[in-house]
Scaffold this motif. Structure first.
Motif, short mmCIF file in Angstrom:
data_model
loop_
_atom_site.label_atom_id
_atom_site.label_comp_id
_atom_site.label_asym_id
_atom_site.label_seq_id
_atom_site.Cartn_x
_atom_site.Cartn_y
_atom_site.Cartn_z
N ASN A 212 11.68 12.38 -6.08
CA ASN A 212 11.22 11.27 -5.25
C ASN A 212 9.72 11.37 -5.14
OD1 ASN A 212 13.70 9.92 -3.87
ND2 ASN A 212 14.13 12.11 -3.89
N GLU A 213 9.03 10.29 -5.46
CA GLU A 213 7.57 10.25 -5.32
C GLU A 213 7.21 9.24 -4.25
OE1 GLU A 213 5.49 9.80 -9.00
OE2 GLU A 213 6.23 11.72 -9.74
N LEU A 214 6.54 9.73 -3.22
CA LEU A 214 6.07 8.92 -2.11
C LEU A 214 4.59 8.65 -2.35
CD1 LEU A 214 6.65 7.65 0.65
CD2 LEU A 214 6.21 9.91 1.67
N THR B 218 0.81 -1.23 0.00
CA THR B 218 0.00 0.00 0.00
C THR B 218 0.84 1.27 0.00
OG1 THR B 218 -0.22 0.02 2.41
CG2 THR B 218 -1.95 -1.10 1.17
N GLY B 219 2.13 1.17 -0.23
CA GLY B 219 2.95 2.37 -0.28
C GLY B 219 4.27 2.10 -0.96
N SER B 220 4.82 3.14 -1.59
CA SER B 220 6.12 2.99 -2.23
C SER B 220 6.85 4.32 -2.30
CB SER B 220 5.95 2.43 -3.66
OG SER B 220 5.33 3.38 -4.49
N LEU C 116 1.33 15.81 -5.15
CA LEU C 116 1.33 15.77 -6.60
C LEU C 116 -0.07 15.41 -7.12
CD1 LEU C 116 3.05 15.91 -9.19
CD2 LEU C 116 3.56 13.48 -8.85
N ASN C 117 -0.69 14.45 -6.45
CA ASN C 117 -2.06 14.10 -6.79
C ASN C 117 -2.70 13.32 -5.65
OD1 ASN C 117 -1.69 11.19 -7.22
ND2 ASN C 117 -0.57 11.79 -9.04
N GLU C 118 -4.01 13.33 -5.66
CA GLU C 118 -4.80 12.57 -4.68
C GLU C 118 -6.03 12.06 -5.40
OE1 GLU C 118 -8.05 11.59 -2.20
OE2 GLU C 118 -8.06 13.46 -3.36
N THR D 289 -0.01 10.97 -3.60
CA THR D 289 1.39 10.99 -4.01
C THR D 289 1.99 12.35 -3.64
OG1 THR D 289 0.95 9.50 -5.85
CG2 THR D 289 3.01 10.74 -5.92
N ILE D 290 3.10 12.30 -2.92
CA ILE D 290 3.83 13.50 -2.53
C ILE D 290 5.15 13.48 -3.31
CG2 ILE D 290 4.84 14.82 -0.64
CD1 ILE D 290 3.00 13.19 1.25
#
Length: 175
Positions: free
Chosen positions: A82-84, A63-65, A130-132, A149-150
Protein backbone atom coordinates in the motif's frame (compact mmCIF):
# COMPACT_ATOMS: atom_id res chain seq x y z
CA UNK A 1 -7.93 -25.64 -4.89
CA UNK A 2 -9.58 -23.58 -2.15
CA UNK A 3 -7.02 -21.72 -0.01
CA UNK A 4 -8.09 -20.02 3.18
CA UNK A 5 -11.45 -18.64 4.21
CA UNK A 6 -12.13 -16.54 1.13
CA UNK A 7 -14.77 -17.85 -1.29
CA UNK A 8 -16.17 -16.42 -4.49
CA UNK A 9 -19.66 -14.90 -4.38
CA UNK A 10 -19.67 -12.43 -7.32
CA UNK A 11 -19.79 -8.64 -7.55
CA UNK A 12 -22.65 -6.70 -9.13
CA UNK A 13 -22.13 -3.61 -11.28
CA UNK A 14 -21.52 -0.52 -9.17
CA UNK A 15 -23.24 2.83 -9.43
CA UNK A 16 -21.25 5.75 -10.82
CA UNK A 17 -21.02 7.49 -7.44
CA UNK A 18 -17.45 6.72 -6.39
CA UNK A 19 -14.94 9.55 -5.92
CA UNK A 20 -11.16 9.40 -6.04
CA UNK A 21 -8.79 10.86 -3.47
CA UNK A 22 -8.44 11.17 0.26
CA UNK A 23 -9.61 13.83 2.70
CA UNK A 24 -7.88 13.01 5.99
CA UNK A 25 -5.11 10.82 7.31
CA UNK A 26 -4.41 9.92 10.92
CA UNK A 27 -0.75 8.96 11.46
CA UNK A 28 0.96 7.53 14.49
CA UNK A 29 4.09 5.67 15.44
CA UNK A 30 3.84 1.98 14.64
CA UNK A 31 3.19 -0.45 17.48
CA UNK A 32 2.68 -4.21 17.21
CA UNK A 33 -0.93 -5.37 17.45
CA UNK A 34 -2.34 -1.85 17.07
CA UNK A 35 -5.46 -3.22 15.36
CA UNK A 36 -7.86 -6.04 16.02
CA UNK A 37 -9.34 -7.81 13.01
CA UNK A 38 -12.91 -9.10 12.86
CA UNK A 39 -12.51 -12.28 10.83
CA UNK A 40 -16.24 -12.55 10.12
CA UNK A 41 -16.52 -9.10 8.47
CA UNK A 42 -12.89 -8.56 7.37
CA UNK A 43 -12.79 -5.20 9.16
CA UNK A 44 -10.21 -3.62 11.45
CA UNK A 45 -10.50 -1.69 14.68
CA UNK A 46 -7.60 0.27 16.20
CA UNK A 47 -7.08 -0.15 19.92
CA UNK A 48 -8.16 2.79 22.08
CA UNK A 49 -4.65 3.73 23.22
CA UNK A 50 -3.54 3.82 19.57
CA UNK A 51 -6.32 6.25 18.61
CA UNK A 52 -5.39 8.71 21.34
CA UNK A 53 -1.82 8.98 19.99
CA UNK A 54 -2.77 9.68 16.35
CA UNK A 55 -2.23 13.04 14.64
CA UNK A 56 -4.63 14.38 12.00
CA UNK A 57 -3.57 15.60 8.55
CA UNK A 58 -6.02 17.28 6.15
CA UNK A 59 -5.83 17.25 2.36
CA UNK A 60 -7.45 19.26 -0.38
CA UNK A 61 -8.99 17.39 -3.30
CA UNK A 62 -6.48 15.99 -5.76
CA UNK A 63 -3.61 16.03 -3.23
CA UNK A 64 -3.54 12.51 -1.82
CA UNK A 65 -4.12 8.90 -2.76
CA UNK A 66 -3.92 5.35 -1.49
CA UNK A 67 -2.77 2.74 -3.99
CA UNK A 68 -2.66 -0.98 -3.27
CA UNK A 69 -0.65 -3.41 -5.41
CA UNK A 70 -0.59 -7.19 -5.17
CA UNK A 71 2.86 -8.78 -5.42
CA UNK A 72 2.89 -12.35 -6.71
CA UNK A 73 5.57 -14.91 -5.94
CA UNK A 74 4.74 -18.43 -7.10
CA UNK A 75 7.08 -19.93 -4.49
CA UNK A 76 6.25 -17.76 -1.49
CA UNK A 77 2.69 -16.55 -2.04
CA UNK A 78 1.04 -13.18 -2.46
CA UNK A 79 1.65 -9.99 -0.54
CA UNK A 80 0.34 -6.45 -0.92
CA UNK A 81 2.02 -3.06 -0.94
CA UNK A 82 0.00 0.00 0.00
CA UNK A 83 1.42 3.37 -0.99
CA UNK A 84 0.00 6.43 0.72
CA UNK A 85 0.89 9.48 -1.38
CA UNK A 86 0.45 12.82 0.37
CA UNK A 87 0.91 16.34 -0.92
CA UNK A 88 1.46 19.14 1.58
CA UNK A 89 0.96 22.58 0.05
CA UNK A 90 3.44 25.39 0.71
CA UNK A 91 7.01 24.90 1.91
CA UNK A 92 7.34 25.97 5.53
CA UNK A 93 9.67 25.03 8.38
CA UNK A 94 6.81 23.70 10.53
CA UNK A 95 5.81 21.28 7.75
CA UNK A 96 9.44 20.38 7.05
CA UNK A 97 9.93 19.36 10.70
CA UNK A 98 6.68 17.34 10.72
CA UNK A 99 7.59 15.55 7.48
CA UNK A 100 11.05 14.75 8.85
CA UNK A 101 9.35 13.15 11.85
CA UNK A 102 7.20 11.01 9.57
CA UNK A 103 10.23 10.05 7.46
CA UNK A 104 12.38 9.03 10.42
CA UNK A 105 9.79 6.82 12.17
CA UNK A 106 7.87 3.65 11.42
CA UNK A 107 4.20 4.55 11.10
CA UNK A 108 0.66 3.28 11.04
CA UNK A 109 -2.15 5.14 9.33
CA UNK A 110 -5.89 5.46 9.02
CA UNK A 111 -7.13 7.01 5.79
CA UNK A 112 -10.53 8.59 5.16
CA UNK A 113 -11.13 8.56 1.44
CA UNK A 114 -13.33 10.93 -0.57
CA UNK A 115 -16.22 8.45 -0.25
CA UNK A 116 -16.19 8.61 3.55
CA UNK A 117 -14.61 5.16 3.95
CA UNK A 118 -11.93 4.57 6.58
CA UNK A 119 -8.97 2.27 5.81
CA UNK A 120 -6.37 0.79 8.20
CA UNK A 121 -2.69 0.67 7.18
CA UNK A 122 0.01 -0.92 9.29
CA UNK A 123 -2.15 -3.79 10.51
CA UNK A 124 0.63 -6.37 10.23
CA UNK A 125 3.74 -4.27 9.68
CA UNK A 126 4.98 -0.70 9.84
CA UNK A 127 4.84 1.92 7.15
CA UNK A 128 8.05 3.61 6.12
CA UNK A 129 8.71 6.70 4.05
CA UNK A 130 9.43 5.55 0.51
CA UNK A 131 10.30 8.94 -0.92
CA UNK A 132 9.92 12.65 -0.33
CA UNK A 133 10.33 15.53 -2.73
CA UNK A 134 9.86 19.23 -2.29
CA UNK A 135 9.57 21.86 -4.95
CA UNK A 136 9.15 25.59 -5.30
CA UNK A 137 7.70 25.54 -8.80
CA UNK A 138 8.74 27.84 -11.62
CA UNK A 139 5.63 29.89 -12.34
CA UNK A 140 3.46 31.59 -9.76
CA UNK A 141 0.68 29.06 -10.36
CA UNK A 142 2.98 26.02 -9.97
CA UNK A 143 2.89 23.66 -7.01
CA UNK A 144 4.95 24.75 -4.00
CA UNK A 145 5.25 22.19 -1.23
CA UNK A 146 6.14 18.63 -0.31
CA UNK A 147 5.27 15.23 -1.79
CA UNK A 148 5.59 12.27 0.56
CA UNK A 149 4.96 8.58 -0.09
CA UNK A 150 4.68 6.11 2.78
CA UNK A 151 4.81 2.40 1.91
CA UNK A 152 3.14 -0.40 3.87
CA UNK A 153 3.81 -4.08 3.12
CA UNK A 154 1.11 -6.49 4.18
CA UNK A 155 0.06 -10.11 3.92
CA UNK A 156 -3.53 -9.03 3.15
CA UNK A 157 -5.36 -6.21 1.38
CA UNK A 158 -6.01 -3.15 3.54
CA UNK A 159 -8.95 -3.41 5.93
CA UNK A 160 -11.91 -1.07 6.22
CA UNK A 161 -12.81 0.44 9.59
CA UNK A 162 -16.60 0.45 10.06
CA UNK A 163 -17.05 0.59 13.84
CA UNK A 164 -19.10 3.73 14.62
CA UNK A 165 -17.46 4.39 18.00
CA UNK A 166 -14.00 4.15 16.42
CA UNK A 167 -14.94 6.59 13.66
CA UNK A 168 -16.42 8.95 16.24
CA UNK A 169 -13.22 8.80 18.30
CA UNK A 170 -11.09 9.50 15.22
CA UNK A 171 -13.17 12.48 14.20
CA UNK A 172 -13.13 13.80 17.79
CA UNK A 173 -9.35 14.17 17.49
CA UNK A 174 -10.07 16.84 14.89
CA UNK A 175 -12.44 18.86 17.07
Amino acid sequence: MNCGTYTLSGISAACKDSLGGIRKVWLGEYVDDAFTIDASTYTAKPKTDVISDLKVYHFRKNTGSLTETMNVNDNAGNSWTNELSLQFLKQETVKRIEIMGICMNETLAIVRDANGKYWALGVDGPGEALNETSETGVNQTDFNGYNLTISFDSKEMHYEITDASTIEALEALDA
